[in-house]
Design a protein around this motif. Structure first.
Motif: not given
Length: 60
Positions: A46-55, A32-37
């Motif tokens: 790993d950076d993308l996963v951490m961004t999503v999880v921390t948000r 979902h995050f990648l669809q919106e961004n």
């Protein structure tokens, strides 16, 4: 059993995953995050996963 799991404290991340959070849920959040961004698709996974999880699961 502890109701919230704390991860990443030693590396400076403060993440609290609710009980029952599965890799499937996190994967769906990432999609979902990648669809919106779409501009961030070239970032490291790993950076993308951490961004999503921390948000979504940052501890208060």
């Amino acid at each position: 059993m502890v109701g919230i799991t704390r991860l990443g404290h030693s590396v400076g991340w403060n993440i609290c995953l609710p009980p029952g959070t599965t890799p499937i849920v996190i994967g769906e959040m990432l999609c979902h995050f990648l669809q919106e961004n779409p501009g961030v698709r070239s970032a490291e996974g790993d950076d993308l996963v951490m961004t999503v999880v921390t948000r979504s699961y940052g501890c208060r």
